[in-house]
Design a protein around this motif. Structure first.
Motif, PDB file in Angstrom:
ATOM      1  N   TYR A  81      -6.462   9.486  -1.999  1.00  0.00           N
ATOM      2  CA  TYR A  81      -5.173  10.145  -2.206  1.00  0.00           C
ATOM      3  C   TYR A  81      -4.094   9.099  -1.979  1.00  0.00           C
ATOM      4  CZ  TYR A  81      -1.248  13.311  -0.976  1.00  0.00           C
ATOM      5  OH  TYR A  81      -0.033  13.955  -0.894  1.00  0.00           O
ATOM      6  N   GLY A  82      -3.254   8.899  -2.979  1.00  0.00           N
ATOM      7  CA  GLY A  82      -2.197   7.906  -2.825  1.00  0.00           C
ATOM      8  C   GLY A  82      -0.930   8.343  -3.531  1.00  0.00           C
ATOM      9  N   VAL A  83       0.197   7.898  -3.021  1.00  0.00           N
ATOM     10  CA  VAL A  83       1.479   8.245  -3.644  1.00  0.00           C
ATOM     11  C   VAL A  83       2.421   7.044  -3.630  1.00  0.00           C
ATOM     12  CG1 VAL A  83       1.312  10.646  -2.873  1.00  0.00           C
ATOM     13  CG2 VAL A  83       2.677   9.027  -1.555  1.00  0.00           C
ATOM     14  N   ARG A  84       3.381   7.154  -4.527  1.00  0.00           N
ATOM     15  CA  ARG A  84       4.534   6.252  -4.535  1.00  0.00           C
ATOM     16  C   ARG A  84       5.741   7.136  -4.238  1.00  0.00           C
ATOM     17  NH1 ARG A  84       7.906   5.220  -8.614  1.00  0.00           N
ATOM     18  NH2 ARG A  84       6.665   6.478 -10.047  1.00  0.00           N
ATOM     19  N   PHE A  85       6.571   6.696  -3.311  1.00  0.00           N
ATOM     20  CA  PHE A  85       7.763   7.472  -2.973  1.00  0.00           C
ATOM     21  C   PHE A  85       8.886   7.024  -3.907  1.00  0.00           C
ATOM     22  CE2 PHE A  85       5.182   7.200   0.905  1.00  0.00           C
ATOM     23  CZ  PHE A  85       4.963   8.547   1.135  1.00  0.00           C
ATOM     24  N   ALA A  86       9.265   7.904  -4.825  1.00  0.00           N
ATOM     25  CA  ALA A  86      10.148   7.495  -5.920  1.00  0.00           C
ATOM     26  C   ALA A  86      11.619   7.759  -5.633  1.00  0.00           C
ATOM     27  CB  ALA A  86       9.736   8.229  -7.201  1.00  0.00           C
ATOM     28  N   ALA A  87      11.913   8.775  -4.855  1.00  0.00           N
ATOM     29  CA  ALA A  87      13.301   9.107  -4.525  1.00  0.00           C
ATOM     30  C   ALA A  87      13.301   9.848  -3.208  1.00  0.00           C
ATOM     31  CB  ALA A  87      13.925   9.979  -5.619  1.00  0.00           C
ATOM     32  N   ILE A  88      14.419   9.781  -2.487  1.00  0.00           N
ATOM     33  CA  ILE A  88      14.456  10.484  -1.211  1.00  0.00           C
ATOM     34  C   ILE A  88      14.553  11.991  -1.439  1.00  0.00           C
ATOM     35  CG2 ILE A  88      15.487   8.529   0.020  1.00  0.00           C
ATOM     36  CD1 ILE A  88      18.069  10.320   0.106  1.00  0.00           C
TER      37      ILE A  88
ATOM     38  N   GLY B  86       7.637   2.899   0.646  1.00  0.00           N
ATOM     39  CA  GLY B  86       7.498   2.825  -0.802  1.00  0.00           C
ATOM     40  C   GLY B  86       6.256   3.510  -1.333  1.00  0.00           C
ATOM     41  N   GLY B  87       5.175   3.408  -0.584  1.00  0.00           N
ATOM     42  CA  GLY B  87       3.936   4.011  -1.051  1.00  0.00           C
ATOM     43  C   GLY B  87       2.936   4.120   0.074  1.00  0.00           C
ATOM     44  N   GLN B  88       1.987   5.037  -0.107  1.00  0.00           N
ATOM     45  CA  GLN B  88       0.959   5.238   0.908  1.00  0.00           C
ATOM     46  C   GLN B  88      -0.325   5.668   0.223  1.00  0.00           C
ATOM     47  OE1 GLN B  88       1.314   4.759   4.350  1.00  0.00           O
ATOM     48  NE2 GLN B  88      -0.903   4.997   4.307  1.00  0.00           N
ATOM     49  N   ASP B  89      -1.408   5.011   0.580  1.00  0.00           N
ATOM     50  CA  ASP B  89      -2.713   5.351  -0.009  1.00  0.00           C
ATOM     51  C   ASP B  89      -3.741   5.568   1.098  1.00  0.00           C
ATOM     52  OD1 ASP B  89      -1.367   3.454  -2.164  1.00  0.00           O
ATOM     53  OD2 ASP B  89      -2.821   4.736  -3.177  1.00  0.00           O
ATOM     54  N   PHE B  90      -4.626   6.537   0.833  1.00  0.00           N
ATOM     55  CA  PHE B  90      -5.736   6.818   1.740  1.00  0.00           C
ATOM     56  C   PHE B  90      -7.025   6.789   0.932  1.00  0.00           C
ATOM     57  CE2 PHE B  90      -2.102   9.029   3.524  1.00  0.00           C
ATOM     58  CZ  PHE B  90      -2.228   8.910   4.897  1.00  0.00           C
ATOM     59  N   ALA B 118      16.649  -8.632  -3.564  1.00  0.00           N
ATOM     60  CA  ALA B 118      17.347  -7.438  -3.086  1.00  0.00           C
ATOM     61  C   ALA B 118      16.362  -6.422  -2.515  1.00  0.00           C
ATOM     62  CB  ALA B 118      18.157  -6.808  -4.220  1.00  0.00           C
ATOM     63  N   LEU B 119      15.141  -6.446  -3.009  1.00  0.00           N
ATOM     64  CA  LEU B 119      14.089  -5.569  -2.490  1.00  0.00           C
ATOM     65  C   LEU B 119      12.915  -6.437  -2.061  1.00  0.00           C
ATOM     66  CD1 LEU B 119      13.968  -2.653  -5.103  1.00  0.00           C
ATOM     67  CD2 LEU B 119      15.032  -2.631  -2.836  1.00  0.00           C
ATOM     68  N   GLU B 120      12.451  -6.160  -0.866  1.00  0.00           N
ATOM     69  CA  GLU B 120      11.316  -6.898  -0.350  1.00  0.00           C
ATOM     70  C   GLU B 120      10.197  -5.909  -0.044  1.00  0.00           C
ATOM     71  OE1 GLU B 120      12.105  -8.995   3.310  1.00  0.00           O
ATOM     72  OE2 GLU B 120      10.826 -10.586   2.544  1.00  0.00           O
ATOM     73  N   PHE B 121       8.974  -6.265  -0.390  1.00  0.00           N
ATOM     74  CA  PHE B 121       7.826  -5.383  -0.197  1.00  0.00           C
ATOM     75  C   PHE B 121       6.884  -5.983   0.840  1.00  0.00           C
ATOM     76  CE2 PHE B 121       8.390  -2.364  -3.703  1.00  0.00           C
ATOM     77  CZ  PHE B 121       9.415  -2.996  -4.387  1.00  0.00           C
ATOM     78  N   VAL B 122       6.483  -5.161   1.775  1.00  0.00           N
ATOM     79  CA  VAL B 122       5.520  -5.572   2.790  1.00  0.00           C
ATOM     80  C   VAL B 122       4.365  -4.575   2.749  1.00  0.00           C
ATOM     81  CG1 VAL B 122       5.122  -6.011   5.245  1.00  0.00           C
ATOM     82  CG2 VAL B 122       7.359  -6.517   4.241  1.00  0.00           C
ATOM     83  N   VAL B 123       3.169  -5.071   2.500  1.00  0.00           N
ATOM     84  CA  VAL B 123       1.990  -4.205   2.396  1.00  0.00           C
ATOM     85  C   VAL B 123       1.127  -4.405   3.639  1.00  0.00           C
ATOM     86  CG1 VAL B 123      -0.081  -3.653   1.044  1.00  0.00           C
ATOM     87  CG2 VAL B 123       2.040  -4.360  -0.121  1.00  0.00           C
ATOM     88  N   LYS B 124       0.793  -3.281   4.263  1.00  0.00           N
ATOM     89  CA  LYS B 124      -0.022  -3.320   5.488  1.00  0.00           C
ATOM     90  C   LYS B 124      -1.280  -2.482   5.248  1.00  0.00           C
ATOM     91  CE  LYS B 124       1.481  -1.062   9.165  1.00  0.00           C
ATOM     92  NZ  LYS B 124       0.737  -0.225  10.080  1.00  0.00           N
ATOM     93  N   LYS B 125      -2.414  -3.069   5.474  1.00  0.00           N
ATOM     94  CA  LYS B 125      -3.681  -2.338   5.291  1.00  0.00           C
ATOM     95  C   LYS B 125      -4.253  -2.004   6.659  1.00  0.00           C
ATOM     96  CE  LYS B 125      -4.935  -4.062   0.717  1.00  0.00           C
ATOM     97  NZ  LYS B 125      -4.928  -2.753   0.048  1.00  0.00           N
ATOM     98  N   SER B 134     -17.659   2.903  13.142  1.00  0.00           N
ATOM     99  CA  SER B 134     -17.829   3.232  11.723  1.00  0.00           C
ATOM    100  C   SER B 134     -16.487   3.573  11.089  1.00  0.00           C
ATOM    101  CB  SER B 134     -18.766   4.423  11.566  1.00  0.00           C
ATOM    102  OG  SER B 134     -20.049   4.096  12.032  1.00  0.00           O
ATOM    103  N   LEU B 135     -16.393   3.211   9.819  1.00  0.00           N
ATOM    104  CA  LEU B 135     -15.153   3.410   9.081  1.00  0.00           C
ATOM    105  C   LEU B 135     -14.958   4.883   8.712  1.00  0.00           C
ATOM    106  CD1 LEU B 135     -12.896   1.565   8.040  1.00  0.00           C
ATOM    107  CD2 LEU B 135     -14.239   1.247   5.954  1.00  0.00           C
ATOM    108  N   VAL B 136     -13.802   5.433   9.047  1.00  0.00           N
ATOM    109  CA  VAL B 136     -13.450   6.815   8.702  1.00  0.00           C
ATOM    110  C   VAL B 136     -12.579   6.836   7.450  1.00  0.00           C
ATOM    111  CG1 VAL B 136     -12.166   8.851   9.491  1.00  0.00           C
ATOM    112  CG2 VAL B 136     -13.643   7.599  11.093  1.00  0.00           C
ATOM    113  N   ALA B 137     -11.626   5.915   7.383  1.00  0.00           N
ATOM    114  CA  ALA B 137     -10.717   5.861   6.229  1.00  0.00           C
ATOM    115  C   ALA B 137     -10.040   4.496   6.190  1.00  0.00           C
ATOM    116  CB  ALA B 137      -9.668   6.959   6.317  1.00  0.00           C
ATOM    117  N   ASP B 138      -9.568   4.154   4.987  1.00  0.00           N
ATOM    118  CA  ASP B 138      -8.742   2.957   4.804  1.00  0.00           C
ATOM    119  C   ASP B 138      -7.365   3.424   4.353  1.00  0.00           C
ATOM    120  OD1 ASP B 138     -10.526   0.588   5.091  1.00  0.00           O
ATOM    121  OD2 ASP B 138     -11.667   1.650   3.550  1.00  0.00           O
ATOM    122  N   LEU B 139      -6.336   2.876   4.972  1.00  0.00           N
ATOM    123  CA  LEU B 139      -4.964   3.231   4.630  1.00  0.00           C
ATOM    124  C   LEU B 139      -4.246   1.996   4.100  1.00  0.00           C
ATOM    125  CD1 LEU B 139      -5.880   5.398   6.749  1.00  0.00           C
ATOM    126  CD2 LEU B 139      -3.513   5.440   7.560  1.00  0.00           C
ATOM    127  N   THR B 140      -3.374   2.205   3.136  1.00  0.00           N
ATOM    128  CA  THR B 140      -2.514   1.123   2.661  1.00  0.00           C
ATOM    129  C   THR B 140      -1.084   1.614   2.659  1.00  0.00           C
ATOM    130  OG1 THR B 140      -4.281   0.280   1.240  1.00  0.00           O
ATOM    131  CG2 THR B 140      -2.051  -0.494   0.780  1.00  0.00           C
TER     132      THR B 140
END
Lengths: 137, 152
Positions: A81-88, B86-90, B118-125, B134-140
């Protein structure tokens, strides 16, 4: 059997309509999720960052879409399950969560549906766009 | 000021959380979850669960247990007021339940800019593991840092 097991590619699943998101809901969610970023709670902080007011946590909208997912199939079938947050999402907004089946494939010995997910405001603004993969019974 | 790309590969101190029923009930209430499986132990057991299930996005809460959950971002020089999620994945490997102690271990995976900085992206896994390792889930997690001082 769930509503998802009868679905085919193109099927739109029942939408989930959320009542207005109050400041109280944001406070409860901050406590329950542990996300206490003051930009969701304190309008003075929000204004100092150039916002008009506090706004909802992105993870709250993601939790609403997760409710839609667990309504259509037991959670143990959720693979990703994944999302991109597009607008507040402004405080007092009333988002609607929708899901559509965009693919059904055989993966690792099970049939899996890929769902396209959207949370949107009444004016049509997409606040969150994502996808999920759910195993079919 | 941007995040130093040298941060890529940094492994953060693991964070553990005892998953408590009461906290899951509070999460269900905060998210309007009316399905009793998520708040009523009998309903959960009747549905075949051994305890209250951890809902799909709750795993995000583990790292918020730190006294200052965003210290890792501050350490990278990020101003919390200008951060957008910006985004979240499971990716799920198994269900998790109340009564478990789960551990989140995060790595700074990517740092990049768009729109001339103007926009900077930082991705954390983040790997979420159980007491046996044991692994339960991976998050990004993808953070977007606005730099209003940089003309887009």
């Amino acid at each position: 059997m769930t509503v998802l097991d009868d679905a085919s590619v193109g099927t739109e699943l029942p939408a989930l309509r959320i009542p207005p998101i109050s400041r109280t809901t944001l406070a409860l969610f901050a406590g329950a999720s542990g996300d206490t970023n003051p930009i969701h709670l304190d309008h003075l902080i929000a204004k100092s960052a150039g916002m008009d007011d506090v706004f909802a946590h992105g993870m709250l909208s993601m939790a609403y879409l997760a409710r839609l997912l667990t309504d259509i199939a037991p959670q143990e079938r959720l693979r990703s399950y994944g999302v991109r947050f597009a607008a507040i999402t402004p405080v007092e907004a009333e988002p609607t969560c929708t899901a559509k089946v965009v693919a059904i494939e055989e993966v690792d010995g099970e049939r899996r549906a890929t769902l396209e997910l959207i949370a949107a405001l009444p004016d049509g603004t997409t606040t969150l766009a994502g996808s999920a993969v759910v195993a079919l019974a | 000021m941007g995040v130093d790309p040298a941060a890529i590969g940094t492994v953060l101190e693991p964070v553990s959380m005892d998953i408590e029923r009461g906290r899951l009930v509070a999460f269900a209430r905060a998210t309007g979850q009316l399905d009793p499986v998520y708040s009523d132990l009998d309903a959960a057991k009747n549905a075949g669960h051994r305890d209250l299930p951890v809902p799909p996005t709750f795993l995000f809460a583990i790292e918020q247990e730190l006294p200052n959950a965003f210290q890792w971002g501050l350490d990278l020089g990020i101003d919390l007021r200008y951060v957008l999620h910006g985004g979240q994945d499971f990716s799920y490997h198994r269900m998790a339940y109340a009564g478990e102690r789960l551990t989140a271990t995060s790595t700074i995976a990517e740092v990049y800019t768009k729109r001339g900085g103007a926009l900077e992206f930082v991705v954390k896994k983040t790997a979420v593991t159980d007491e046996s390792g044991s692994l339960v889930a991976d998050l990004t997690l993808t953070l977007v840092v606005r730099h209003p001082e940089v003309a887009a």
